[in-house]
Design a protein around this motif. Structure first.
Motif, PDB file in Angstrom:
ATOM      1  N   HIS A  57       0.837  -1.207   0.000  1.00 49.97           N
ATOM      2  CA  HIS A  57       0.000   0.000   0.000  1.00 49.97           C
ATOM      3  C   HIS A  57       0.868   1.252   0.000  1.00 49.97           C
ATOM      4  N   TYR A  58       0.580   2.193  -0.890  1.00 52.99           N
ATOM      5  CA  TYR A  58       1.386   3.404  -1.040  1.00 52.99           C
ATOM      6  C   TYR A  58       1.533   4.187   0.258  1.00 52.99           C
ATOM      7  N   GLY A  59       0.496   4.331   1.030  1.00 55.88           N
ATOM      8  CA  GLY A  59       0.541   5.191   2.202  1.00 55.88           C
ATOM      9  C   GLY A  59       1.103   4.575   3.460  1.00 55.88           C
ATOM     10  N   ASP A  60       1.442   3.292   3.437  1.00 53.63           N
ATOM     11  CA  ASP A  60       1.855   2.627   4.666  1.00 53.63           C
ATOM     12  C   ASP A  60       3.304   2.873   5.050  1.00 53.63           C
ATOM     13  N   ALA A  61       4.188   2.999   4.087  1.00 50.33           N
ATOM     14  CA  ALA A  61       5.610   3.185   4.392  1.00 50.33           C
ATOM     15  C   ALA A  61       6.315   3.679   3.143  1.00 50.33           C
ATOM     16  N   SER A  62       7.474   4.277   3.345  1.00 51.57           N
ATOM     17  CA  SER A  62       8.294   4.726   2.219  1.00 51.57           C
ATOM     18  C   SER A  62       9.338   3.666   1.905  1.00 51.57           C
ATOM     19  N   PRO A  63       9.652   3.470   0.621  1.00 47.96           N
ATOM     20  CA  PRO A  63      10.724   2.533   0.290  1.00 47.96           C
ATOM     21  C   PRO A  63      12.044   3.014   0.888  1.00 47.96           C
ATOM     22  N   GLY A  64      12.908   2.081   1.188  1.00 48.60           N
ATOM     23  CA  GLY A  64      14.211   2.445   1.714  1.00 48.60           C
ATOM     24  C   GLY A  64      14.225   2.663   3.212  1.00 48.60           C
ATOM     25  N   GLY A  65      13.296   2.060   3.934  1.00 48.82           N
ATOM     26  CA  GLY A  65      13.299   2.148   5.394  1.00 48.82           C
ATOM     27  C   GLY A  65      14.474   1.371   5.970  1.00 48.82           C
ATOM     28  N   ALA A  66      14.687   1.532   7.259  1.00 51.28           N
ATOM     29  CA  ALA A  66      15.788   0.833   7.926  1.00 51.28           C
ATOM     30  C   ALA A  66      15.298   0.252   9.241  1.00 51.28           C
ATOM     31  N   VAL A  67      15.724  -0.976   9.521  1.00 46.36           N
ATOM     32  CA  VAL A  67      15.347  -1.663  10.751  1.00 46.36           C
ATOM     33  C   VAL A  67      16.593  -2.332  11.327  1.00 46.36           C
ATOM     34  N   ARG A  68      16.773  -2.220  12.629  1.00 43.77           N
ATOM     35  CA  ARG A  68      17.850  -2.928  13.334  1.00 43.77           C
ATOM     36  C   ARG A  68      17.219  -4.100  14.071  1.00 43.77           C
ATOM     37  N   ILE A  69      17.779  -5.308  13.853  1.00 45.68           N
ATOM     38  CA  ILE A  69      17.189  -6.524  14.393  1.00 45.68           C
ATOM     39  C   ILE A  69      18.229  -7.250  15.250  1.00 45.68           C
ATOM     40  N   PRO A  70      17.985  -7.353  16.567  1.00 42.47           N
ATOM     41  CA  PRO A  70      18.927  -8.095  17.409  1.00 42.47           C
ATOM     42  C   PRO A  70      18.930  -9.581  17.047  1.00 42.47           C
ATOM     43  N   CYS A  71      20.099 -10.181  17.158  1.00 36.57           N
ATOM     44  CA  CYS A  71      20.295 -11.574  16.750  1.00 36.57           C
ATOM     45  C   CYS A  71      21.203 -12.243  17.772  1.00 36.57           C
ATOM     46  N   HIS A 111      14.490  -2.355  -1.306  1.00 33.58           N
ATOM     47  CA  HIS A 111      15.594  -1.523  -0.846  1.00 33.58           C
ATOM     48  C   HIS A 111      15.450  -1.050   0.604  1.00 33.58           C
ATOM     49  N   ASN A 112      14.715  -1.798   1.408  1.00 35.37           N
ATOM     50  CA  ASN A 112      14.707  -1.556   2.845  1.00 35.37           C
ATOM     51  C   ASN A 112      15.991  -2.151   3.412  1.00 35.37           C
ATOM     52  N   LYS A 113      16.562  -1.468   4.386  1.00 36.08           N
ATOM     53  CA  LYS A 113      17.840  -1.893   4.964  1.00 36.08           C
ATOM     54  C   LYS A 113      17.589  -2.634   6.266  1.00 36.08           C
ATOM     55  N   LEU A 114      18.024  -3.890   6.330  1.00 31.82           N
ATOM     56  CA  LEU A 114      17.889  -4.718   7.519  1.00 31.82           C
ATOM     57  C   LEU A 114      19.275  -4.918   8.117  1.00 31.82           C
ATOM     58  N   THR A 115      19.483  -4.415   9.321  1.00 36.59           N
ATOM     59  CA  THR A 115      20.765  -4.604   9.991  1.00 36.59           C
ATOM     60  C   THR A 115      20.569  -5.576  11.139  1.00 36.59           C
ATOM     61  N   PHE A 116      21.193  -6.741  11.021  1.00 30.88           N
ATOM     62  CA  PHE A 116      21.151  -7.762  12.056  1.00 30.88           C
ATOM     63  C   PHE A 116      22.386  -7.566  12.925  1.00 30.88           C
ATOM     64  N   PHE A 117      22.215  -7.623  14.237  1.00 32.55           N
ATOM     65  CA  PHE A 117      23.362  -7.365  15.109  1.00 32.55           C
ATOM     66  C   PHE A 117      23.322  -8.224  16.363  1.00 32.55           C
ATOM     67  N   SER A 118      24.530  -8.478  16.887  1.00 34.43           N
ATOM     68  CA  SER A 118      24.713  -9.128  18.177  1.00 34.43           C
ATOM     69  C   SER A 118      25.575  -8.210  19.026  1.00 34.43           C
ATOM     70  N   GLU A 119      25.309  -8.211  20.322  1.00 33.39           N
ATOM     71  CA  GLU A 119      26.158  -7.460  21.250  1.00 33.39           C
ATOM     72  C   GLU A 119      27.497  -8.176  21.350  1.00 33.39           C
ATOM     73  N   LEU A 120      28.569  -7.406  21.384  1.00 37.69           N
ATOM     74  CA  LEU A 120      29.895  -7.994  21.564  1.00 37.69           C
ATOM     75  C   LEU A 120      30.103  -8.344  23.034  1.00 37.69           C
ATOM     76  N   ALA A 121      30.790  -9.444  23.278  1.00 40.28           N
ATOM     77  CA  ALA A 121      31.168  -9.790  24.661  1.00 40.28           C
ATOM     78  C   ALA A 121      32.223  -8.791  25.132  1.00 40.28           C
TER      79      ALA A 121
END
Length: 125
Positions: A57-71, A111-121
């Motif tokens: 849907h056009y009004g729901d979000a803009s292309p090229g969003g970014a999300v950080r996802i803990p892993c 073209h949404n950016k998904l960044t998966f990350f883990s905390e460093l020990a």
């Protein structure tokens, strides 16, 4: 009390988005919704504690969003993704950051950016 937010990411091509999120990243389809046949798709996917909504849907979000996802283990997750040899995304080795995480970023077919990350020990910082 608040719950975890659920990001809504823009999508354009149902087949490519499903192949990317379900087959490649390993998410499970939770639901699909269309107001009528032939209208834009709105769907929800989940992997572990991560829930995402994807909308045509056009009004729901803009292309090229970014999300950080803990892993829990971004190194193992990245290795598993590389082993799948997906045609449009081959993530590199997750890299340490100055802010104490190890991260891998992948762009989805919209073209949404998904960044998966883990905390460093502590020993890695």
């Amino acid at each position: 009390m608040l719950g975890a937010p659920i990001p809504v990411l823009r999508s354009f091509d149902e087949a490519r988005v499903k192949a990317f999120y379900l087959d490649f990243l390993g998410f499970e389809l939770v639901f699909e919704h269309r107001f009528e046949p032939g209208l834009p798709l709105y769907m929800g996917v989940v992997l572990g504690g991560c829930t995402l909504h994807l909308s045509e849907h056009y009004g729901d979000a803009s292309p090229g969003g970014a999300v950080r996802i803990p892993c829990d283990d971004v190194i193992a997750y990245a290795a598993g993704l590389r082993a799948k040899q997906h045609g449009n995304a081959r993530p590199g080795e997750p890299q340490p950051t100055p802010w104490g995480t190890r991260e891998m970023t992948i762009h989805d077919p919209s073209h949404n950016k998904l960044t998966f990350f883990s905390e460093l020990a502590d020993a890695e910082v």
